[in-house]
Motif scaffolding. Structure first.
Motif, PDB file in Angstrom:
ATOM      1  N   GLU A 199       1.594  -1.146  -0.059  1.00  0.00           N
ATOM      2  CA  GLU A 199       0.080  -0.007  -0.093  1.00  0.00           C
ATOM      3  C   GLU A 199       1.270   1.313   0.274  1.00  0.00           C
ATOM      4  O   GLU A 199       0.715   1.849   1.097  1.00  0.00           O
ATOM      5  CB  GLU A 199      -0.855  -0.200   1.541  1.00  0.00           C
ATOM      6  CG  GLU A 199      -1.766  -1.021   1.134  1.00  0.00           C
ATOM      7  CD  GLU A 199      -2.996  -1.747   2.512  1.00  0.00           C
ATOM      8  OE1 GLU A 199      -3.612  -0.119   2.343  1.00  0.00           O
ATOM      9  OE2 GLU A 199      -2.785  -2.179   3.235  1.00  0.00           O
ATOM     10  N   SER A 209      -0.340   6.570  -2.819  1.00  0.00           N
ATOM     11  CA  SER A 209      -0.606   7.148  -2.694  1.00  0.00           C
ATOM     12  C   SER A 209      -1.194   8.898  -2.423  1.00  0.00           C
ATOM     13  O   SER A 209      -2.437   9.546  -2.895  1.00  0.00           O
ATOM     14  CB  SER A 209      -1.563   6.860  -1.008  1.00  0.00           C
ATOM     15  OG  SER A 209      -0.589   7.374  -0.245  1.00  0.00           O
ATOM     16  N   GLY A 234       1.269  -2.109   6.105  1.00  0.00           N
ATOM     17  CA  GLY A 234       0.547  -2.611   4.938  1.00  0.00           C
ATOM     18  C   GLY A 234       1.513  -4.140   4.541  1.00  0.00           C
ATOM     19  O   GLY A 234       0.692  -4.452   3.906  1.00  0.00           O
ATOM     20  N   PRO A 249      -0.887   1.557   7.124  1.00  0.00           N
ATOM     21  CA  PRO A 249      -0.615   1.426   5.742  1.00  0.00           C
ATOM     22  C   PRO A 249      -0.648   2.520   6.316  1.00  0.00           C
ATOM     23  O   PRO A 249      -1.638   3.523   6.483  1.00  0.00           O
ATOM     24  CB  PRO A 249      -1.866   1.122   4.727  1.00  0.00           C
ATOM     25  CG  PRO A 249      -2.549   0.406   5.638  1.00  0.00           C
ATOM     26  CD  PRO A 249      -2.570   0.074   7.056  1.00  0.00           C
TER      27      PRO A 249
END
Ligand code: SF4
Ligand code: SF4
Ligand code: SF4
Length: 265
Positions: free
Chosen positions: A73, A78, A187, A212
């Motif tokens: 992750e 992200s 994660g 995560p």
């Protein structure tokens, strides 16, 4: 019916590493990175845009390979506002230079300080280990895995590498710390380590917990005023950089043929 791709992994057995640096040289050669672009004073861990892996000495002794963990992750993925950092179905974290707008959030977000920037270039890109994705797609092994004369690195399916790591911890228990680094932290990661010395020093703030990073990263980034203010400006003002990069990088974007990934013997 579609098959779920295998999740690949790479296991590093720190107890076996002699610090010979052959894996680092093989990486540079396979990825045509050329000579290092920074000195050890400028980059004490040895990583740079032209060195995607390095061997660092642990404070407790022992040589430890530093490179991208290919997190399950990934924080770098992200936070990227334009999807330039992405994770393949096999679990490799890659970078699409055509999409990158140069904000470098991925560099700020990575808990291990892995991605590096081409500071000297007129059209700079972010660089890091690709797990030799091109070679994997051709049925080969990562160059560093092939080059290591001590069997430090094992490549294969993540689940099988976990089993291998557990077997070694069980069979030679006194030799290892009772932990598989990368099994659960942040994660989990495709790159995992077993070791006789603690590896917490590889993280910015010690080895991260198990939560995560994507769940933590934006909370943290939002508290940095420059980041909050910069988002809108960067999104509009740097688009022209993307255009420049598309031209500069057009020749580097050869598409990858699809072939199954084979596990190392
Ligand atoms: S180690 Fe850093 S650069 Fe690599 S996948 Fe994880 S967050 Fe991204
Ligand atoms: S997997 Fe490939 S790109 Fe990553 S450190 Fe090894 S040789 Fe370099
Ligand atoms: S080639 Fe193997 S033994 Fe040599 S530095 Fe790299 S991991 Fe360590």
């Amino acid at each position: 019916m579609s098959r779920t791709p295998k999740q690949v992994g790479l296991l590093v057995d720190v107890t076996r590493c002699t610090g010979c640096n052959r894996c680092v040289e093989a990486c540079a050669e396979a990825n045509r990175l050329g000579q290092p672009d920074v000195t050890l004073q400028q980059s004490p861990d040895g990583l740079s845009a032209r060195r995607w892996a390095s061997i660092v000495e642990s404070p407790a002794g022992g040589f430890v390979r530093k490179f991208c963990r290919h997190c399950l992750e990934p924080a770098c993925v992200s936070v990227c506002p334009v999807g330039a950092m992405y994770r393949t179905p096999e679990g490799v974290v890659l970078y699409d230079s055509r999409k990158c707008m140069g904000c470098r959030y991925c560099m700020m977000a990575c808990p291990f300080g892995i991605p590096r920037y081409e500071w000297e270039s007129s059209a700079p890109l972010v660089r890091k280990c690709t797990l030799c994705y091109d070679r994997l797609k051709d049925g080969g092994l990562p160059a560093c895995v092939e080059a290591c004369p001590e069997g430090v690195l094992a490549f294969g399916e993540r689940s099988e590498l976990l089993a291998l790591a557990r077997r070694r911890l069980q069979e030679a228990a006194p030799l290892y710390l009772p932990k598989i680094y990368g099994e659960h932290e942040i994660g989990g990661a495709a790159v995992m380590y077993i070791s006789h010395v603690p590896l917490d020093f590889l993280g910015y703030h010690g080895e991260p917990g198990e939560e995560p990073m994507p769940e933590l990263t934006w909370d943290w980034l939002a508290k940095v005023p420059a980041v909050a203010l910069g988002v809108a400006g960067l999104m509009t003002g740097l688009l022209w950089i993307i255009g420049r990069r598309i031209q500069a990088e057009a020749s580097r974007q050869a598409r990858l043929p699809a072939r199954p990934i084979e596990e190392q013997k």
